[in-house]
Design a protein around this motif. Sequence first.
Motif, PDB file in Angstrom:
ATOM      1  N   UNK A 171       0.835  -1.217   0.000  1.00 49.83           N
ATOM      2  CA  UNK A 171       0.000   0.000   0.000  1.00 49.83           C
ATOM      3  C   UNK A 171       0.859   1.251   0.000  1.00 49.83           C
ATOM      4  N   UNK A 172       1.997   1.181   0.683  1.00 54.28           N
ATOM      5  CA  UNK A 172       2.874   2.351   0.710  1.00 54.28           C
ATOM      6  C   UNK A 172       3.385   2.678  -0.683  1.00 54.28           C
ATOM      7  N   UNK A 173       3.882   1.666  -1.397  1.00 49.74           N
ATOM      8  CA  UNK A 173       4.468   1.914  -2.711  1.00 49.74           C
ATOM      9  C   UNK A 173       3.420   2.075  -3.813  1.00 49.74           C
ATOM     10  N   UNK A 174       2.221   1.543  -3.607  1.00 48.73           N
ATOM     11  CA  UNK A 174       1.195   1.672  -4.640  1.00 48.73           C
ATOM     12  C   UNK A 174       0.270   2.857  -4.406  1.00 48.73           C
ATOM     13  N   UNK A 175       0.224   3.363  -3.184  1.00 47.93           N
ATOM     14  CA  UNK A 175      -0.737   4.433  -2.870  1.00 47.93           C
ATOM     15  C   UNK A 175      -0.107   5.604  -2.134  1.00 47.93           C
ATOM     16  N   UNK A 176       0.418   5.355  -0.934  1.00 46.64           N
ATOM     17  CA  UNK A 176       0.833   6.445  -0.051  1.00 46.64           C
ATOM     18  C   UNK A 176       1.952   7.296  -0.645  1.00 46.64           C
ATOM     19  N   UNK A 177       3.053   6.653  -1.046  1.00 40.04           N
ATOM     20  CA  UNK A 177       4.201   7.410  -1.556  1.00 40.04           C
ATOM     21  C   UNK A 177       3.905   8.105  -2.883  1.00 40.04           C
ATOM     22  N   UNK A 198      23.129  11.414  -0.963  1.00 40.26           N
ATOM     23  CA  UNK A 198      21.916  12.001  -1.526  1.00 40.26           C
ATOM     24  C   UNK A 198      20.747  11.934  -0.556  1.00 40.26           C
ATOM     25  N   UNK A 199      20.642  10.825   0.175  1.00 42.12           N
ATOM     26  CA  UNK A 199      19.577  10.717   1.174  1.00 42.12           C
ATOM     27  C   UNK A 199      19.741  11.785   2.256  1.00 42.12           C
ATOM     28  N   UNK A 223       6.546  10.490   4.608  1.00 44.97           N
ATOM     29  CA  UNK A 223       6.246   9.484   3.589  1.00 44.97           C
ATOM     30  C   UNK A 223       7.205   9.615   2.407  1.00 44.97           C
ATOM     31  N   UNK A 224       7.397  10.855   1.968  1.00 46.39           N
ATOM     32  CA  UNK A 224       8.271  11.106   0.822  1.00 46.39           C
ATOM     33  C   UNK A 224       9.712  10.717   1.164  1.00 46.39           C
ATOM     34  N   UNK A 225      10.157  11.069   2.355  1.00 46.84           N
ATOM     35  CA  UNK A 225      11.530  10.737   2.759  1.00 46.84           C
ATOM     36  C   UNK A 225      11.766   9.238   2.718  1.00 46.84           C
ATOM     37  N   UNK A 226      10.803   8.472   3.202  1.00 45.57           N
ATOM     38  CA  UNK A 226      10.939   7.019   3.209  1.00 45.57           C
ATOM     39  C   UNK A 226      10.985   6.469   1.783  1.00 45.57           C
ATOM     40  N   UNK A 227      10.119   6.988   0.920  1.00 44.75           N
ATOM     41  CA  UNK A 227      10.105   6.512  -0.456  1.00 44.75           C
ATOM     42  C   UNK A 227      11.352   6.884  -1.233  1.00 44.75           C
ATOM     43  N   UNK A 228      11.914   8.049  -0.946  1.00 36.61           N
ATOM     44  CA  UNK A 228      13.101   8.497  -1.678  1.00 36.61           C
ATOM     45  C   UNK A 228      14.333   7.663  -1.350  1.00 36.61           C
ATOM     46  N   UNK A 229      14.308   6.950  -0.244  1.00 32.58           N
ATOM     47  CA  UNK A 229      15.432   6.065   0.077  1.00 32.58           C
ATOM     48  C   UNK A 229      15.636   5.060  -1.052  1.00 32.58           C
ATOM     49  N   UNK A 230      14.533   4.491  -1.551  1.00 33.94           N
ATOM     50  CA  UNK A 230      14.631   3.548  -2.652  1.00 33.94           C
ATOM     51  C   UNK A 230      15.074   4.206  -3.938  1.00 33.94           C
TER      52      UNK A 230
END
Length: 325
Positions: free
Chosen positions: A85-91, A164-165, A259-266
Amino acid sequence: MDLDAYVAEHGAEWRRLASLSRRRRLTAEEADELIALYQRATTQLSVVRSRLPDPALVARLSRLVLVAQGRLTGRPGFSWSTVGRFFSTSFPAAVYRAWPWWSAVAVGFCLVAGFFMWWIGDHPEHAAGLVGDEAAADIFESRFVGYYSEYAAPSFAFQLWTHNAWIAARCLASGVLVLPVFYLLWQNALNIGVTGGVLAAYDRTGLFFSMITPHGLLELTGIFVAAGVGLRIGWAWMVPPPELTRGQAVARAARTGMLVALGLVGLFAVAGLIEAFVTPAAVPTAVRVGIGMLAWLGFLGYVVVFGRRAVAEERAAAERVTATP
């Protein structure tokens, strides 16, 4: 009321409640029984607290009620469905909502970097004033190209990932202050502009773009997203929506930032791998640039498709709630 008699009277119910709370699967009848026993236990806990204030029994019943409540509401913990759900919706939804901000950051950054590249390219003597004579010569001679193969690729990828992170984290964390975000963007735009300008002054523009494009498209997009979301947090503090207090507006924007910070790690992990393994690879420039373009367009497509869909679903759900009498 006698404490021992009360425990003897209800002890079997408490043991049954504890047993049901520990089970991984429940039948429909057991689920109904769990709810009933949980409701009784909460009432009994109130009775014990008011009439039989025994610390040991209060602690026992409190733990029992909390465990049963967790079983009824769902145990928090790792779940692949939550990750999905995080990668398909939240982020993607968080990035998509903030697209005007990070798009504006991208345009401004490119204008500043492009101006310095043009200026230094036409007036290479100014590079010495900005970065020093030795640095300007070093950029032209070997530093720019050698940078990408100076270290072993795995350790270089990890170094780039954390670097970069860290930049993105500072953009998000300092967004409420606004000015630090502009300072970080200025530093990076100046560095890219001067480097490109020095190489352009010696007719090496093609070399510059062939080395920076494979990883730079994705990497800089991540920085733009972080800076845009950070500035959005600052704007929420300066101009909160009418229906929210200043603190509520900042808290809501900050949750999006996390949310964005967590997704940008990838995202930065992928950009780091490209920069460490693809950018310096001994393959045709078209191949290296093509890989970078595919990764970049893939991310943008992912944000547009999944983010727009998630935002549309949220709006539809809100409209249904509003329309419900």
